[in-house]
Design an enzyme around this catalytic site. Structure first.
Site, PDB file in Angstrom:
ATOM      1  N   ASP A   5    -108.883  59.866  44.286  1.00 28.80           N
ATOM      2  CA  ASP A   5    -108.187  59.405  45.486  1.00 28.80           C
ATOM      3  C   ASP A   5    -107.976  57.890  45.493  1.00 28.80           C
ATOM      4  OD1 ASP A   5    -110.822  58.717  45.777  1.00 28.80           O
ATOM      5  OD2 ASP A   5    -111.034  59.428  47.840  1.00 28.80           O
ATOM      6  N   HIS A  51     -98.366  45.757  20.306  1.00 27.82           N
ATOM      7  CA  HIS A  51     -98.701  45.942  21.721  1.00 27.82           C
ATOM      8  C   HIS A  51    -100.194  46.237  21.885  1.00 27.82           C
ATOM      9  CE1 HIS A  51     -94.220  46.999  22.651  1.00 27.82           C
ATOM     10  NE2 HIS A  51     -94.442  45.693  22.599  1.00 27.82           N
ATOM     11  N   ASP A 105    -100.324  37.106  24.197  1.00 26.39           N
ATOM     12  CA  ASP A 105     -99.020  37.389  24.806  1.00 26.39           C
ATOM     13  C   ASP A 105     -99.307  37.707  26.266  1.00 26.39           C
ATOM     14  OD1 ASP A 105     -96.547  38.379  25.622  1.00 26.39           O
ATOM     15  OD2 ASP A 105     -96.153  39.394  23.725  1.00 26.39           O
ATOM     16  N   ASP A 141     -92.986  35.616  30.252  1.00 26.50           N
ATOM     17  CA  ASP A 141     -93.387  36.361  29.052  1.00 26.50           C
ATOM     18  C   ASP A 141     -93.562  35.358  27.917  1.00 26.50           C
ATOM     19  OD1 ASP A 141     -93.812  38.158  27.022  1.00 26.50           O
ATOM     20  OD2 ASP A 141     -91.817  39.075  27.100  1.00 26.50           O
ATOM     21  N   HIS A 188     -89.901  42.965  14.627  1.00 29.19           N
ATOM     22  CA  HIS A 188     -89.319  43.250  15.944  1.00 29.19           C
ATOM     23  C   HIS A 188     -88.091  42.374  16.159  1.00 29.19           C
ATOM     24  CE1 HIS A 188     -91.134  39.486  17.306  1.00 29.19           C
ATOM     25  NE2 HIS A 188     -92.297  39.912  16.863  1.00 29.19           N
ATOM     26  N   HIS A 208     -85.318  39.246  24.138  1.00 29.32           N
ATOM     27  CA  HIS A 208     -84.811  40.237  25.088  1.00 29.32           C
ATOM     28  C   HIS A 208     -84.544  39.553  26.424  1.00 29.32           C
ATOM     29  CE1 HIS A 208     -88.825  40.199  26.965  1.00 29.32           C
ATOM     30  NE2 HIS A 208     -89.329  40.302  25.751  1.00 29.32           N
ATOM     31  N   HIS A 211     -88.900  43.385  30.050  1.00 28.42           N
ATOM     32  CA  HIS A 211     -87.736  43.732  29.238  1.00 28.42           C
ATOM     33  C   HIS A 211     -86.649  44.107  30.236  1.00 28.42           C
ATOM     34  CE1 HIS A 211     -91.035  44.238  26.290  1.00 28.42           C
ATOM     35  NE2 HIS A 211     -90.138  43.736  25.460  1.00 28.42           N
ATOM     36  N   GLU A 214     -88.671  34.940  20.418  1.00 31.48           N
ATOM     37  CA  GLU A 214     -90.032  35.219  19.970  1.00 31.48           C
ATOM     38  C   GLU A 214     -90.100  35.657  18.504  1.00 31.48           C
ATOM     39  OE1 GLU A 214     -91.653  38.913  21.673  1.00 31.48           O
ATOM     40  OE2 GLU A 214     -89.894  38.959  22.972  1.00 31.48           O
ATOM     41  N   TYR A 235     -96.025  38.933  10.509  1.00 31.73           N
ATOM     42  CA  TYR A 235     -97.213  39.778  10.605  1.00 31.73           C
ATOM     43  C   TYR A 235     -97.592  40.260   9.205  1.00 31.73           C
ATOM     44  CZ  TYR A 235     -95.346  39.691  15.304  1.00 31.73           C
ATOM     45  OH  TYR A 235     -94.827  39.269  16.503  1.00 31.73           O
ATOM     46  N   ARG A 266     -97.003  34.897  16.351  1.00 31.10           N
ATOM     47  CA  ARG A 266     -95.804  35.007  17.189  1.00 31.10           C
ATOM     48  C   ARG A 266     -95.810  33.841  18.174  1.00 31.10           C
ATOM     49  NH1 ARG A 266     -96.381  39.798  18.756  1.00 31.10           N
ATOM     50  NH2 ARG A 266     -97.107  39.684  20.917  1.00 31.10           N
ATOM     51  N   GLU A 271     -93.484  32.562  21.524  1.00 31.84           N
ATOM     52  CA  GLU A 271     -92.449  33.081  22.438  1.00 31.84           C
ATOM     53  C   GLU A 271     -92.243  32.150  23.613  1.00 31.84           C
ATOM     54  OE1 GLU A 271     -91.572  37.271  24.820  1.00 31.84           O
ATOM     55  OE2 GLU A 271     -93.630  36.724  24.289  1.00 31.84           O
TER      56      GLU A 271
END
Length: 446
Positions: free
Chosen positions: A44, A248, A265, A276, A355, A359, A366, A392, A396, A414, A416
């Site tokens: 609940d 991710h 990130d 972002d 990637h 975006h 996104h 970004e 890797y 990375r 960004e």
């Protein structure tokens, strides 16, 4: 300081958003937008409520289970109706205040407002006689409700009832409206970047060998909240070492080791709008020679792409620039081998830059809006002033990649930034998150 800043859009902006949508509606049409629902976390208890973004864009109303009706009659007269949860003293004692119908009209500027329990009595009459009906096709549960109302209208055809003959996806209009941000929207995203940049600074200062990823995540979330962004815009990624090669990664449960990089990130949400930002830095505060070389390559690629942004540019063109630059850089480092022109034409760099370059950014991380991608997934839409995007690039190299020298393995980098296209070029909104090697090492040494 926070009181002087724009932390949410004024109601006039939401009214303007509705006016912009009305402009795209033909006469004798109706549009329906459903609010979000609370989502059960366990038994609940519920997750923190997040409003459906198109509904929020048009209303600024932040309660669940509401419905916005936008009506344009045969003469072009426009009217708005909100159905929302009724005022309920007992419910409000337990769960919090509700705005109610009178205040919804007064504060949010709707022409009419009714209790949600009345929606089935009103909607068939609103739909009856309209030539076109707009709603979000992607919301399958709501679509079944819309078809139920349409069926009720069709059942009255012998007594003059007439259901819309044209059903249109509202996303075709609202996605385009949301893509171009107003000055106030950009101001909020700019402030979300300032807050998020401070959080990245704090993460760098608090990082140390032996700490856990989730402890750094806690520092980030604390900085978001204390600066006015009460929620993260998305699941925060705090990825030490080889975890950075999971794009991710959100477990955030491992210990931070010496001589490894940490990729973060993270972006805060302010007034419904997202930042972002990604930064990568050494856990011990000093880049090794290999880390420095790979990091500088990605940083230079990011700056190359950002500095090329202007009206008329596209992600496709930026990708071409960036991919060629990264290919040459990886070849110079010995991570790639072969003929440069062949490596570029065969897009070998995508093994390590796996990637997209960026975006759209806005109410969603996104964000919505077409990229005009072709069958090759090349995004050819020309940039326009008011578009906000991420840039970004990343490289890797997982631990199990035996194709490269061991000294490169286990590194993921990375970087960004968030960029708004201006009439003259661009504005980099991400000014408060250090990105040069000198800045990072100096901050971590304090």
């Amino acid at each position: 300081m926070l009181q002087q800043l724009l932390a949410k859009l004024p109601i006039s902006d939401f009214k303007q958003h509705r006016a912009n949508f009305f402009e795209q509606m033909p006469n004798n049409s109706i549009a329906l937008f459903k609010a979000g629902s609370e989502v059960t976390r366990s038994n609940d208890t519920e997750f923190g409520f997040c409003q459906e973004k198109n509904f929020f864009y048009l209303t600024g109303f932040n309660e669940p289970e509401a419905l916005l009706v936008m009506i344009k009659d045969e003469q072009g007269k426009e009217s708005t109706v909100l159905f929302s949860l009724e005022k309920d003293e007992l419910h409000e004692i337990w769960h919090g205040r509700r705005i109610g119908q009178e205040k919804a009209k007064q504060v949010y500027g709707f022409d009419s407002a009714y209790e949600l329990s009345e929606v089935d009595a009103f909607l068939p009459d609103y739909i009856n006689g309209k030539a076109q009906l707009f709603f979000a096709f992607a919301h399958h549960d709501f679509a079944s409700q819309v078809f139920s109302w349409i069926a009720q209208v069709k059942a009255t055809f012998r007594t003059g009832g007439k259901a819309p003959s044209i059903l249109k996806d509202s996303a075709e209009i609202i996605d385009e409206l949301r893509l171009i941000k107003s000055d106030n929207e950009i101001a909020i995203i700019r402030q979300a970047n300032i807050i998020s940049g401070k959080a990245h600074q704090r993460a760098m200062q608090k990082t140390a060998v032996g700490k856990f990823e989730y402890q750094i995540e806690a520092e980030i979330l604390h900085e978001f909240a204390r600066s006015g962004a009460r929620y993260a815009a998305y699941g925060t990624i705090v990825a030490g070492g080889d975890n950075a090669n999971i794009l991710h990664y959100t477990d955030n449960g491992d210990v931070l080791n010496d001589n490894e990089l940490l990729l973060i990130d993270a972006g805060g949400e302010l007034g419904g709008y997202a930042a972002d930002i990604t930064r990568t830095f050494p856990v011990n505060g000093k880049f090794s020679e290999e880390q420095k070389a790979l990091y500088q390559l990605v940083l230079d690629a990011k700056n190359l792409a950002v500095n090329a942004i202007k009206p008329g540019m596209s992600f496709a063109k930026l990708n071409e620039l960036t991919n060629e630059f990264l290919t040459k850089g990886l070849l110079d480092l010995g991570i790639l081998s072969g003929d440069l022109s062949e490596l570029i034409s065969e897009k070998v760099v995508k093994k390590y830059f796996i990637h997209g370059l960026g975006h759209w950014l806005g109410l969603d991380v996104h964000d919505v809006g077409s990229y005009h991608a072709n069958s090759e997934r090349e995004q050819h839409r020309p940039f326009e002033p008011g578009m906000v995007m991420t840039i970004e690039p990343g490289i890797y190299i997982p631990l199990n990649d035996t194709c490269v020298d061991e000294k490169w393995r286990g590194m993921g980098v990375r970087i960004e930034d968030n960029i708004v296209v201006t009439t003259q070029g661009f504005e980099n909104l991400t000014q408060d998150a250090p990105d040069t090697i000198a800045e990072i090492e100096a901050l971590m040494a304090k």
